[in-house]
Design an enzyme around this catalytic site. Structure first.
Site, short mmCIF file in Angstrom:
data_model
loop_
_atom_site.label_atom_id
_atom_site.label_comp_id
_atom_site.label_asym_id
_atom_site.label_seq_id
_atom_site.Cartn_x
_atom_site.Cartn_y
_atom_site.Cartn_z
N ASN A 1 7.77 -5.49 -0.39
CA ASN A 1 7.67 -4.33 0.48
C ASN A 1 6.20 -4.24 0.85
OD1 ASN A 1 7.53 -1.90 1.80
ND2 ASN A 1 8.78 -0.78 0.31
N PRO B 1 0.79 -1.23 0.00
CA PRO B 1 0.00 0.00 0.00
C PRO B 1 0.82 1.28 0.00
CG PRO B 1 -0.17 -1.13 2.11
CD PRO B 1 0.52 -2.07 1.17
N ASN B 2 0.33 2.23 -0.76
CA ASN B 2 0.85 3.60 -0.86
C ASN B 2 2.14 3.72 -1.66
OD1 ASN B 2 -1.25 4.82 0.78
ND2 ASN B 2 -0.33 3.71 2.48
N ALA C 1 2.86 -0.52 5.24
CA ALA C 1 2.42 -0.55 6.65
C ALA C 1 1.88 -1.92 7.07
CB ALA C 1 1.38 0.53 6.89
N HIS D 1 3.74 -4.18 9.57
CA HIS D 1 3.75 -4.02 11.02
C HIS D 1 2.57 -4.69 11.73
CE1 HIS D 1 6.84 -1.31 9.78
NE2 HIS D 1 6.00 -0.50 9.18
N ASP E 1 1.07 -15.12 7.35
CA ASP E 1 0.66 -16.52 7.17
C ASP E 1 0.78 -16.94 5.70
OD1 ASP E 1 0.18 -16.85 9.84
OD2 ASP E 1 -2.01 -16.84 9.69
N ARG F 1 7.01 1.12 13.66
CA ARG F 1 7.66 0.62 12.43
C ARG F 1 8.82 -0.34 12.72
NH1 ARG F 1 5.24 3.87 8.42
NH2 ARG F 1 4.76 5.89 9.26
N GLU G 1 12.10 -9.51 2.58
CA GLU G 1 11.39 -8.29 2.99
C GLU G 1 12.27 -7.08 2.71
OE1 GLU G 1 11.21 -8.01 7.27
OE2 GLU G 1 9.87 -6.29 7.22
N TYR H 1 10.89 9.09 1.14
CA TYR H 1 10.90 8.06 0.09
C TYR H 1 11.50 8.53 -1.24
CZ TYR H 1 7.75 5.83 3.42
OH TYR H 1 7.23 5.28 4.56
N ARG I 1 4.83 10.94 -2.58
CA ARG I 1 4.52 10.66 -1.19
C ARG I 1 5.73 10.95 -0.30
NH1 ARG I 1 4.69 4.55 1.23
NH2 ARG I 1 3.85 5.10 3.26
N ARG J 1 12.58 5.21 12.78
CA ARG J 1 11.38 6.05 12.62
C ARG J 1 10.43 5.83 13.81
NH1 ARG J 1 8.99 5.14 6.85
NH2 ARG J 1 7.79 6.95 7.52
N HIS K 1 12.47 -2.59 2.70
CA HIS K 1 11.92 -1.27 3.03
C HIS K 1 12.86 -0.21 2.48
CE1 HIS K 1 8.90 -3.06 5.49
NE2 HIS K 1 9.85 -3.80 6.05
N ILE K 2 12.26 0.83 1.92
CA ILE K 2 13.04 1.94 1.38
C ILE K 2 13.70 2.70 2.54
CG2 ILE K 2 12.84 4.14 0.15
CD1 ILE K 2 10.36 2.77 -1.31
N SER K 3 12.88 3.03 3.54
CA SER K 3 13.40 3.77 4.69
C SER K 3 13.98 2.80 5.72
CB SER K 3 12.27 4.58 5.32
OG SER K 3 11.26 3.71 5.83
C1 DQA Z 1 8.02 1.23 4.09
C2 DQA Z 1 8.05 1.50 5.61
C3 DQA Z 1 6.68 1.30 6.22
O1 DQA Z 1 6.73 1.57 7.62
C4 DQA Z 1 5.68 2.25 5.60
O2 DQA Z 1 4.39 2.03 6.12
C5 DQA Z 1 5.68 2.17 4.11
C6 DQA Z 1 6.95 2.07 3.41
C7 DQA Z 1 9.36 1.52 3.41
O3 DQA Z 1 9.55 1.06 2.30
O4 DQA Z 1 10.21 2.21 3.99
O5 DQA Z 1 4.64 2.29 3.46
O6 DQA Z 1 7.72 -0.14 3.90
#
Ligand code: DQA
Length: 143
Positions: free
Chosen positions: A75, A11-12, A78, A81, A88, A112, A99, A24, A19, A108, A101-103
């Protein structure tokens, strides 16, 4: 041997570039995807990319991946978390899942720092910007 990989953006992440650019970056998901495909090609891997803002769609894609792909990069945004359902689904499929994550999720908000999917993934990469995906491509190619 890993030949065909699936990248899942949760998502997002469709809004990358727009964003929260301070976190990001300014680059769009389309450019990220082109770069991922190029890196995968360099490693001799075929790569499909999927983005969804919906938990169930991500779960359906993970289920389908078990028959079509040799590895997954995810990725989960959210959902990372708190989605026990995605956790599952990853546990249910036998192909390795990395897994990303960009950040740096540990630098943070407190919520997270916890990933419910990390224990069922082969490994986790966080904090390298788009490089987190490229490192994951390399890691999968070496499995
Ligand atoms: C994220 C980190 C997550 O906490 C956040 O909700 C995201 C992006 C990252 O790529 O850093 O949507 O997965």
């Amino acid at each position: 041997m890993i030949k065909k990989i699936l990248v899942i953006h949760g998502p997002n992440l469709n809004l990358l570039g727009e964003r929260e650019p301070g976190i990001y970056g300014n680059t769009s998901i389309d450019v990220l995807n082109e770069n991922i495909i190029e890196r995968a090609k360099d490693q001799g891997l075929e790569c499909e990319i999927f983005q969804s803002n919906h938990e169930g769609a991500i779960i359906d894609k993970l289920h389908a991946a078990r028959l079509e792909f040799d590895g997954v990069i995810i990725n989960a945004g959210a959902y990372t978390h708190y989605s026990y359902a995605i956790r599952d689904a990853i546990a249910a499929i036998k192909i390795p899942c990395i897994e990303v994550h960009i950040s740096n999720v540990f630098a943070r908000d407190d919520f997270r720092a916890n990933s419910v999917i990390a224990p069922v993934c082969k490994g986790s990469i966080s904090g390298f910007g788009f490089g987190s995906y490229y490192l994951a491509v390399q890691a999968l190619s070496e499995l």
